[in-house]
Design a protein around this motif. Structure first.
Motif, PDB file in Angstrom:
ATOM      1  N   THR A 332       0.853  -1.188   0.000  1.00 30.71           N
ATOM      2  CA  THR A 332       0.000   0.000   0.000  1.00 30.71           C
ATOM      3  C   THR A 332       0.887   1.236   0.000  1.00 30.71           C
ATOM      4  O   THR A 332       1.795   1.349   0.834  1.00 30.71           O
ATOM      5  N   PHE A 333       0.605   2.156  -0.927  1.00 26.96           N
ATOM      6  CA  PHE A 333       1.482   3.307  -1.096  1.00 26.96           C
ATOM      7  C   PHE A 333       0.690   4.615  -1.027  1.00 26.96           C
ATOM      8  O   PHE A 333      -0.113   4.900  -1.921  1.00 26.96           O
ATOM      9  N   PRO A 334       0.879   5.404   0.030  1.00 25.31           N
ATOM     10  CA  PRO A 334       0.242   6.732   0.082  1.00 25.31           C
ATOM     11  C   PRO A 334       0.895   7.658  -0.944  1.00 25.31           C
ATOM     12  O   PRO A 334       2.125   7.689  -1.079  1.00 25.31           O
ATOM     13  N   MET A 335       0.076   8.389  -1.683  1.00 26.11           N
ATOM     14  CA  MET A 335       0.576   9.259  -2.742  1.00 26.11           C
ATOM     15  C   MET A 335       0.060  10.678  -2.532  1.00 26.11           C
ATOM     16  O   MET A 335      -1.021  10.893  -1.984  1.00 26.11           O
ATOM     17  N   GLN A 336       0.839  11.634  -3.008  1.00 28.14           N
ATOM     18  CA  GLN A 336       0.406  13.029  -3.009  1.00 28.14           C
ATOM     19  C   GLN A 336       0.854  13.677  -4.316  1.00 28.14           C
ATOM     20  O   GLN A 336       2.003  13.528  -4.730  1.00 28.14           O
ATOM     21  N   GLN A 337      -0.074  14.379  -4.977  1.00 26.90           N
ATOM     22  CA  GLN A 337       0.236  15.052  -6.225  1.00 26.90           C
ATOM     23  C   GLN A 337      -0.448  16.410  -6.261  1.00 26.90           C
ATOM     24  O   GLN A 337      -1.281  16.731  -5.402  1.00 26.90           O
ATOM     25  N   SER A 338      -0.099  17.195  -7.276  1.00 31.61           N
ATOM     26  CA  SER A 338      -0.682  18.526  -7.429  1.00 31.61           C
ATOM     27  C   SER A 338      -1.064  18.758  -8.883  1.00 31.61           C
ATOM     28  O   SER A 338      -0.502  18.135  -9.798  1.00 31.61           O
TER      29      SER A 338
END
Length: 452
Positions: A332-338
């Motif tokens: 499981t990989f938490p991701m953050q983008q804009s």
């Protein structure tokens, strides 16, 4: 006589078996609650339809609204449409009483205006298989005529060389004045979604109801009235405004397009071409460090928008940072983008695109586009090249073509059409170089002397 008797028995048997099969199909009782927008005053329903589409068979079943009904068990998509009237309030103008005569405050009372509009809402992948009654709820969205440009055609698939290899640079978007008066294209923005219709995550914060997340914004330049477009006329916004037949004989000439999107690439091996004959769109933002091309498998949504603020203010205030979680076999990989975002209220027209075999969701909400359109049946469909999506003809008025615009691309667009420019120039419509010989209004209806 014997033959007739045998035929009667056979037909009776078939009918009996068919009726028996229909009776044997398990059915489930279903009820649907329509949730109307809470910010609309005095909403009156003029006409409404509720349709369930069986995903497996494609069969459409129109059911009564706000009543229980039985459906054969299965997986369904559901759509709701309604013609409505509603009220809006225009605020009166008030002048300073000190500027007028004593006792005259020049106050105008607010005025209530009745408007016409449309509601739409939908549910997808609804499983109807329970022995108990299934209660569904559909949230609806209000949309009205923006009295502005609409997307007439999107050619994103590209062409092929005679070798069968993909050729880039000849994609385009056609925009159309579907009104009965002159429109000015100055300031109109062409936007592509960052999200893809074939991949969905639980984005946080979830702003999709109100906002369109974009990674490309190109704006038609001008001070307001430099680019008039007459009723029934189009503008061509293209990737590269050159005669592409010089590089690929199977392509066509875009050197007379109205605008091109041009990128100053930072990648020496991937440089863009700046046409000497076609003016550039004003690039507000694009994700790529080389040059932008439309997604050639059709996984993105596109929108035309009127951005009411200047470029610097927009780039400062409309940045969107979001998070989501990727669940993969490796973990499981938490991701953050804009990305940048466009309020849906700025959008004057939008089109969802996808491929049926890979589609997961529609990026634009139902009040912008309640459906979707496509070129190709499956991902990487080799038959998609040389094809575009083109808006259907609704009718003609004083010789002017009226295109269909119900804010539902599933209904409004013809799919997998010969592109209009290929038709008009009589250029290749396949990798073998077969020339187009028919000119149509919308990819289906031929242009004839009687309807030109």
């Amino acid at each position: 006589m014997k033959l007739k008797f045998i035929l009667f028995i056979t037909l009776f048997s078939v009918a009996f078996v068919s009726c028996q099969d229909e009776m044997d199909v398990p059915r489930a009782t279903t009820g649907v609650t329509i949730v109307y927008p809470d910010n609309v005053q005095a909403l009156t329903i003029l006409e409404e339809t509720l349709v369930f589409t069986n995903v497996s068979t494609g069969e459409n079943v129109t059911v009564p609204v706000n009543e229980n009904f039985d459906l054969p068990r299965g997986l369904y998509n559901c759509s709701y449409k309604a013609d409505v009237t509603y009220q809006t309030t225009s605020e009166g103008a008030t002048s300073n009483p000190d500027e007028g005569e004593a006792g005259d405050d020049h106050t105008q009372e607010s005025e209530t205006v009745t408007m016409q509009g449309k509601l739409s809402g939908k549910l997808e992948s609804v499983e109807i298989n329970s022995n108990e009654k299934l209660n569904l709820s559909i949230e609806t969205f209000l949309f009205s005529d923006k009295d502005d440009f609409i997307i007439e055609e999107i050619f994103f698939t590209g062409t092929l060389r005679s070798s069968g290899s993909q050729y880039y640079g000849d994609s385009y978007v056609k925009i159309y004045n579907n009104t009965d008066h002159v429109l000015y294209a100055d300031g109109l923005a062409l936007c592509e979604s960052k999200f893809k219709s074939t991949q969905y995550f639980d984005y946080t914060p979830d702003i999709r109801k109100d906002t369109f997340t974009v990674w490309a914004i190109y704006v038609i330049p001008g001070s307001g009235k430099e680019h008039p477009v007459q009723p029934g006329e189009s503008l061509i916004l293209c990737d590269t405004g050159i005669d592409h037949r010089n590089a690929n004989p199977n392509s066509f000439d875009l050197s007379a397009a109205d605008f091109e999107w041009y990128d100053e690439s930072t990648k020496p091996s991937h440089m863009d071409i700046d046409s000497p004959t076609v003016p550039n769109l004003d690039k507000w933002y694009c994700y790529t460090l080389s040059f932008w091309v439309l997604h050639n498998r059709g996984f993105c949504s596109y929108a035309l928008a009127r951005i009411p603020i200047d470029k610097e203010t927009y780039l400062r205030d409309y940045y969107y940072t979001y998070s989501y979680t990727m669940y993969l076999p490796a973990g499981t990989f938490p991701m953050q983008q804009s990305a940048y975002k466009i309020p849906n209220s700025w959008i004057v027209d939008g089109v969802n695109c996808s491929v049926e075999a890979a589609r997961v969701w529609d990026i634009l909400p139902p009040n912008v586009d309640a459906g979707w359109t496509h070129c190709g049946k499956i991902d990487h469909d080799k038959e998609r090249y040389f094809k575009s999506v083109r808006r259907k003809v609704a009718g003609f008025e004083n010789g002017r073509c009226i295109l269909q615009d119900t804010n539902n691309s599933s209904d409004d667009f013809n799919t997998e059409c010969v592109p209009s420019i290929i038709e008009q120039q009589g250029t290749a419509k396949d990798a073998q170089g077969t020339k187009a010989s028919t000119v149509t209004w919308d990819g289906v209806m031929p242009k004839t002397e009687s309807n030109k």
